[in-house]
Design a protein around this motif. Structure first.
Motif, PDB file in Angstrom:
ATOM      1  N   LEU A  62     -38.993  75.190  17.517  1.00  0.00           N
ATOM      2  CA  LEU A  62     -37.840  74.372  17.883  1.00  0.00           C
ATOM      3  C   LEU A  62     -36.681  75.261  18.314  1.00  0.00           C
ATOM      4  CD1 LEU A  62     -38.029  71.825  14.950  1.00  0.00           C
ATOM      5  CD2 LEU A  62     -38.857  71.530  17.288  1.00  0.00           C
ATOM      6  N   LYS A  63     -36.068  74.894  19.404  1.00  0.00           N
ATOM      7  CA  LYS A  63     -34.953  75.669  19.941  1.00  0.00           C
ATOM      8  C   LYS A  63     -33.663  75.342  19.188  1.00  0.00           C
ATOM      9  CE  LYS A  63     -37.377  77.776  22.926  1.00  0.00           C
ATOM     10  NZ  LYS A  63     -37.759  79.127  22.549  1.00  0.00           N
ATOM     11  N   ALA A  64     -32.736  76.286  19.218  1.00  0.00           N
ATOM     12  CA  ALA A  64     -31.475  76.157  18.477  1.00  0.00           C
ATOM     13  C   ALA A  64     -30.706  74.897  18.865  1.00  0.00           C
ATOM     14  CB  ALA A  64     -30.615  77.403  18.690  1.00  0.00           C
ATOM     15  N   LEU A  65     -30.620  74.594  20.139  1.00  0.00           N
ATOM     16  CA  LEU A  65     -29.867  73.408  20.568  1.00  0.00           C
ATOM     17  C   LEU A  65     -30.520  72.114  20.112  1.00  0.00           C
ATOM     18  CD1 LEU A  65     -28.607  74.447  24.112  1.00  0.00           C
ATOM     19  CD2 LEU A  65     -27.231  74.012  22.073  1.00  0.00           C
ATOM     20  N   TYR A  66     -31.843  72.098  20.047  1.00  0.00           N
ATOM     21  CA  TYR A  66     -32.536  70.920  19.522  1.00  0.00           C
ATOM     22  C   TYR A  66     -32.191  70.743  18.045  1.00  0.00           C
ATOM     23  CZ  TYR A  66     -36.155  67.719  18.031  1.00  0.00           C
ATOM     24  OH  TYR A  66     -36.810  66.641  17.491  1.00  0.00           O
ATOM     25  N   THR A  67     -32.209  71.836  17.294  1.00  0.00           N
ATOM     26  CA  THR A  67     -31.878  71.774  15.875  1.00  0.00           C
ATOM     27  C   THR A  67     -30.424  71.343  15.679  1.00  0.00           C
ATOM     28  OG1 THR A  67     -33.538  73.446  15.341  1.00  0.00           O
ATOM     29  CG2 THR A  67     -31.793  73.089  13.723  1.00  0.00           C
ATOM     30  N   TRP A 111     -18.360  71.239  16.421  1.00  0.00           N
ATOM     31  CA  TRP A 111     -19.161  72.458  16.499  1.00  0.00           C
ATOM     32  C   TRP A 111     -18.375  73.562  17.197  1.00  0.00           C
ATOM     33  CZ3 TRP A 111     -23.840  73.591  14.454  1.00  0.00           C
ATOM     34  CH2 TRP A 111     -24.601  72.528  13.966  1.00  0.00           C
ATOM     35  N   HIS A 112     -18.454  74.747  16.632  1.00  0.00           N
ATOM     36  CA  HIS A 112     -18.016  75.956  17.337  1.00  0.00           C
ATOM     37  C   HIS A 112     -19.308  76.669  17.703  1.00  0.00           C
ATOM     38  CE1 HIS A 112     -15.637  79.450  18.401  1.00  0.00           C
ATOM     39  NE2 HIS A 112     -16.580  80.166  17.818  1.00  0.00           N
ATOM     40  N   TRP A 113     -19.585  76.747  18.980  1.00  0.00           N
ATOM     41  CA  TRP A 113     -20.880  77.248  19.451  1.00  0.00           C
ATOM     42  C   TRP A 113     -20.664  78.458  20.341  1.00  0.00           C
ATOM     43  CZ3 TRP A 113     -25.592  76.092  17.846  1.00  0.00           C
ATOM     44  CH2 TRP A 113     -26.685  76.481  18.621  1.00  0.00           C
ATOM     45  N   ASP A 114     -20.814  79.648  19.769  1.00  0.00           N
ATOM     46  CA  ASP A 114     -20.654  80.892  20.524  1.00  0.00           C
ATOM     47  C   ASP A 114     -21.723  81.889  20.064  1.00  0.00           C
ATOM     48  OD1 ASP A 114     -19.784  82.960  22.112  1.00  0.00           O
ATOM     49  OD2 ASP A 114     -17.902  83.275  21.036  1.00  0.00           O
ATOM     50  N   PRO A 115     -23.003  81.582  20.327  1.00  0.00           N
ATOM     51  CA  PRO A 115     -24.068  82.466  19.852  1.00  0.00           C
ATOM     52  C   PRO A 115     -24.028  83.860  20.471  1.00  0.00           C
ATOM     53  CG  PRO A 115     -24.975  80.714  21.224  1.00  0.00           C
ATOM     54  CD  PRO A 115     -23.520  80.416  21.033  1.00  0.00           C
ATOM     55  N   GLU A 116     -23.454  83.983  21.653  1.00  0.00           N
ATOM     56  CA  GLU A 116     -23.369  85.302  22.291  1.00  0.00           C
ATOM     57  C   GLU A 116     -22.542  86.276  21.453  1.00  0.00           C
ATOM     58  OE1 GLU A 116     -22.471  82.424  24.073  1.00  0.00           O
ATOM     59  OE2 GLU A 116     -24.498  82.268  24.889  1.00  0.00           O
ATOM     60  N   HIS A 117     -21.593  85.747  20.668  1.00  0.00           N
ATOM     61  CA  HIS A 117     -20.751  86.576  19.800  1.00  0.00           C
ATOM     62  C   HIS A 117     -21.083  86.355  18.319  1.00  0.00           C
ATOM     63  CE1 HIS A 117     -18.350  86.375  23.563  1.00  0.00           C
ATOM     64  NE2 HIS A 117     -18.286  87.674  23.307  1.00  0.00           N
ATOM     65  N   ASN A 118     -22.283  85.841  18.055  1.00  0.00           N
ATOM     66  CA  ASN A 118     -22.756  85.593  16.687  1.00  0.00           C
ATOM     67  C   ASN A 118     -21.770  84.751  15.880  1.00  0.00           C
ATOM     68  OD1 ASN A 118     -24.975  87.145  17.349  1.00  0.00           O
ATOM     69  ND2 ASN A 118     -24.121  89.005  16.475  1.00  0.00           N
ATOM     70  N   ASP A 119     -21.271  83.700  16.498  1.00  0.00           N
ATOM     71  CA  ASP A 119     -20.255  82.867  15.881  1.00  0.00           C
ATOM     72  C   ASP A 119     -20.598  81.393  16.085  1.00  0.00           C
ATOM     73  OD1 ASP A 119     -17.930  82.171  14.554  1.00  0.00           O
ATOM     74  OD2 ASP A 119     -16.630  82.525  16.287  1.00  0.00           O
ATOM     75  N   VAL A 120     -21.314  80.835  15.120  1.00  0.00           N
ATOM     76  CA  VAL A 120     -21.702  79.427  15.186  1.00  0.00           C
ATOM     77  C   VAL A 120     -21.383  78.794  13.838  1.00  0.00           C
ATOM     78  CG1 VAL A 120     -23.654  77.821  15.386  1.00  0.00           C
ATOM     79  CG2 VAL A 120     -23.528  79.838  16.875  1.00  0.00           C
ATOM     80  N   PHE A 121     -20.618  77.702  13.877  1.00  0.00           N
ATOM     81  CA  PHE A 121     -20.363  76.949  12.650  1.00  0.00           C
ATOM     82  C   PHE A 121     -20.103  75.497  13.003  1.00  0.00           C
ATOM     83  CE2 PHE A 121     -16.183  78.730  13.789  1.00  0.00           C
ATOM     84  CZ  PHE A 121     -15.361  77.603  13.769  1.00  0.00           C
ATOM     85  N   VAL A 122     -20.181  74.663  11.980  1.00  0.00           N
ATOM     86  CA  VAL A 122     -19.884  73.247  12.133  1.00  0.00           C
ATOM     87  C   VAL A 122     -18.833  72.872  11.097  1.00  0.00           C
ATOM     88  CG1 VAL A 122     -21.779  72.469  10.617  1.00  0.00           C
ATOM     89  CG2 VAL A 122     -20.857  70.917  12.347  1.00  0.00           C
ATOM     90  N   GLU A 128     -21.111  77.738   8.102  1.00  0.00           N
ATOM     91  CA  GLU A 128     -21.445  78.734   9.119  1.00  0.00           C
ATOM     92  C   GLU A 128     -22.958  78.910   9.187  1.00  0.00           C
ATOM     93  OE1 GLU A 128     -19.306  82.340   8.357  1.00  0.00           O
ATOM     94  OE2 GLU A 128     -17.394  81.288   8.229  1.00  0.00           O
ATOM     95  N   ALA A 129     -23.447  79.087  10.397  1.00  0.00           N
ATOM     96  CA  ALA A 129     -24.881  79.346  10.567  1.00  0.00           C
ATOM     97  C   ALA A 129     -25.190  80.744  10.048  1.00  0.00           C
ATOM     98  CB  ALA A 129     -25.274  79.239  12.034  1.00  0.00           C
ATOM     99  N   PRO A 130     -26.275  80.885   9.300  1.00  0.00           N
ATOM    100  CA  PRO A 130     -26.642  82.228   8.849  1.00  0.00           C
ATOM    101  C   PRO A 130     -27.151  83.044  10.024  1.00  0.00           C
ATOM    102  CG  PRO A 130     -28.370  80.678   8.318  1.00  0.00           C
ATOM    103  CD  PRO A 130     -27.232  79.872   8.893  1.00  0.00           C
ATOM    104  N   ALA A 131     -27.037  84.327   9.916  1.00  0.00           N
ATOM    105  CA  ALA A 131     -27.539  85.217  10.970  1.00  0.00           C
ATOM    106  C   ALA A 131     -28.875  85.789  10.522  1.00  0.00           C
ATOM    107  CB  ALA A 131     -26.548  86.343  11.247  1.00  0.00           C
ATOM    108  N   ASP A 163     -32.910  80.360  16.889  1.00  0.00           N
ATOM    109  CA  ASP A 163     -33.856  79.290  16.593  1.00  0.00           C
ATOM    110  C   ASP A 163     -34.107  79.223  15.078  1.00  0.00           C
ATOM    111  OD1 ASP A 163     -33.961  78.869  19.318  1.00  0.00           O
ATOM    112  OD2 ASP A 163     -35.872  79.918  19.579  1.00  0.00           O
ATOM    113  N   ILE A 164     -34.355  80.367  14.465  1.00  0.00           N
ATOM    114  CA  ILE A 164     -34.591  80.410  13.016  1.00  0.00           C
ATOM    115  C   ILE A 164     -33.291  80.167  12.258  1.00  0.00           C
ATOM    116  CG2 ILE A 164     -35.301  81.870  11.083  1.00  0.00           C
ATOM    117  CD1 ILE A 164     -37.269  83.242  12.989  1.00  0.00           C
ATOM    118  N   SER A 165     -32.209  80.778  12.689  1.00  0.00           N
ATOM    119  CA  SER A 165     -30.924  80.616  12.003  1.00  0.00           C
ATOM    120  C   SER A 165     -30.511  79.150  11.924  1.00  0.00           C
ATOM    121  CB  SER A 165     -29.839  81.421  12.723  1.00  0.00           C
ATOM    122  OG  SER A 165     -30.129  82.795  12.667  1.00  0.00           O
TER     123      SER A 165
END
Length: 161
Positions: A17-22, A40-51, A71-74, A90-92
């Motif tokens: 499953l892809k990250a956006l689907y999750t 949602w704060h969605w900035d995976p390019e800078h390792n910064d994802v949280f809800v 925060e999404a775990p890395a 995807d895993i995070s």
């Protein structure tokens, strides 16, 4: 400590499953459990994802509205010859999904509050500080606090009786 995608204790390492689907699945869990005002704060390019989301409920007859930030775990993929070390989103996001889902289900099934379930994630008004970041460094002080006395309820007696 970094957790890598090949860690034997890590579930979901084979997710397809892809990250956006999750992310959309997490939105569905929020909707199912009545959680509103999801941001949602969605900035995976800078390792910064949280809800961030609001918990609105009534506790002991009093309305309560608090904000929570998860925060999404890395979860990292190792560096290879052709690829730099990077977060496996995807895993995070699967880890984040199951964490949020289990907190909400526990609140429902144990007939507890969502506020109690997400207590470590309660955010300050400016959303800069999460409660766990304040409490954990001061655990020795918190453990030394006396328990608060039970609230006194006064019985109103009708003078005409």
């Amino acid at each position: 400590m970094k957790i890598y995608s090949d860690d034997p204790n890590l579930p979901y390492e084979t997710t397809k499953l892809k990250a956006l689907y999750t992310k959309s699945e997490i939105d569905g869990v929020f909707a199912t459990r009545g959680v509103k005002d999801v941001y949602w704060h969605w900035d995976p390019e800078h390792n910064d994802v949280f809800v961030q989301f609001k918990i609105v409920e009534e506790i002991d007859g009093l309305p309560l509205q608090v904000a929570a930030k998860v925060e999404a775990p890395a979860i990292w993929d190792h560096k290879t010859r052709s690829k730099a070390e990077c977060v496996n989103w995807d895993i995070s996001m699967r880890v984040m999904y199951w964490s949020i889902k289990s907190h909400l289900e526990a609140a429902y099934l144990l007939q507890s509050s969502k506020t109690a379930a997400f207590l470590p994630y309660i955010a300050s008004k400016d959303d800069a500080t999460v409660l766990k970041d304040v409490i954990i460094p001061r655990m020795n002080e918190v453990q030394q606090l006396s328990a608060l006395p039970e609230p006194v309820t006064r019985k109103v007696v009708d003078a005409d009786k």
